[in-house]
Design a protein around this motif. Structure first.
Motif: not given
Length: 385
Positions: A123-124, A143-147, A152-155, A158-161
């Motif tokens: 989904p990301g 990143k801001a849009e995915l959050v 995307l979990d803000p917590d 960083g590797l996930a993004f």
């Protein structure tokens, strides 16, 4: 098989310096350099652009601003392909190289994602593509849009993004874009893949064919690398030997590639090259020794210069294994090469005129220090340009 004289490490090193563009006739501009090398590792972006500039003819050698403009304008693109790392590539080569190598890269990424328990990133990946649908966006904006979309979990680590972005690149949804208005490429930006890459598969035509792609890989790799082995190309491209060897055999049978035995530290290996490279080497061997009247040549290589990373099995002909890394590693990631042999490490300067901090791995001769000064002056001119 054409019987050619065996080549030792010194002869191969000289041929590679010429083939990779650091010696001999230079090319007219940076895009032509990337064309000749097919792809250039570029995770250290600014040093990688500097490395391209050294392969351009001195009369038209570009400065830092011109190289960044070539990337912003899309003459050069930066994306993940071949191996799971950044590469600079021409637009017409991006699509077929990704089609060929992305499945292997994604398998390697899957192992990392399992070890980090990152879960389903699909989904990301789709959200990354949606984020740039209306125009290029920086990493921070995406990143801001995915959050905001809740994918995307803000917590999250960083590797996930990062992995989401890489999957979107490998699936040919996004690729490097221009910087925000009025800014240099300080921040990686992304654009829709089809907006920056022409339709079709470049040299392969309108359709992708895996066997043709491997043949093209050999045809494009060898002229810019001189003498190499199948294992060298396997490491550089991450294409398996199972695919590389039949293509190589076909090229040898067709006379497009010649085989040369190794000598000295390369004894027991079979090197392959284009006939032109083999002929040039034979001509050089027939020339009388004119000495080194011009003195040593020092190159401030970027950390992942193609002179180094293009090879695996035969990389030792460039590196001197007797030399140990410096005590202070840190930012000293870039090699200093004297006549193609690594003799030190250097740190990228903070700006023009800031000097270059070098850690020699041995005591340099006076002529080598003088040659280093000339190389540093070239870097200063590049950064100021």
């Amino acid at each position: 098989m054409t019987h050619l004289p065996a080549l030792d490490g010194d002869a191969v090193r000289a041929a590679r310096l010429a083939a990779t563009g650091l010696r001999g006739p230079h090319l007219p501009d940076a895009p032509a350099v990337v064309d000749a090398l097919l792809a250039v590792q570029g995770q250290e972006l600014q040093p990688a652009l500097w490395g391209l500039s050294r392969r351009v003819a001195p009369s038209s050698r570009p400065g830092r601003a011109a190289l960044n403009s070539a990337l912003a304008d899309g003459e050069l693109l930066r994306t993940h392909l071949l191996r799971p790392t950044w590469h600079l590539v021409r637009p017409r080569d991006a699509r077929w190289l990704l089609e060929l190598t992305a499945p292997r890269v994604e398998k390697l990424m899957a192992s990392t994602e399992r070890s980090w328990a990152l879960g389903d990133l699909g989904p990301g990946t789709d959200a990354v593509a949606a984020a740039v649908a209306d125009g290029p966006r920086t990493r921070a904006e995406i990143k801001a849009e995915l959050v905001a979309r809740g994918v995307l979990d803000p917590d999250a680590p960083g590797l996930a993004f990062t992995q989401m972005l890489m999957h979107a690149e490998l699936q040919r949804l996004v690729i490097s874009g221009p910087p925000p208005a009025g800014q240099e490429l300080r921040h990686q930006s992304y654009a829709t893949f089809d907006d920056r890459v022409p339709a079709g598969y470049g040299p392969l035509g309108e359709r992708f064919d895996a066997e043709a792609a491997v043949l093209e890989l050999w045809r494009r790799y060898l002229p810019g690398r001189a003498f190499a082995t199948a294992n060298d190309l396997r490491q550089w491209s991450d294409v398996t030997l199972r695919d590389l060897k039949p293509a190589l055999a076909a090229l040898v049978d067709g006379g497009e590639v010649v085989q040369v035995p190794g000598a000295g530290d390369l004894e027991g290996l079979t090197l392959v090259a284009t006939p032109d490279a083999a002929d040039a080497r034979s001509d050089a061997d027939r020339q009388p020794d004119r000495g080194h009247g011009s003195g040593p040549e020092v190159d401030l290589l970027q950390a992942y210069d193609e002179l180094l990373v293009s090879y695996r099995e035969t990389r030792g002909v460039v590196l001197d294994p007797a030399l140990s890394p410096p005590d202070r590693a840190g930012a000293y990631v870039h090699p200093v090469a004297v006549d193609g042999v690594v003799a030190g490490r250097w740190r990228w300067p903070s700006g023009p005129g800031q000097g270059v901090d070098v850690q020699w791995l041995r005591d340099p001769a006076r002529a080598e220090r003088t040659a280093l000064d000339a190389a540093v002056a070239g870097l200063d001119a590049y950064l100021a340009g």
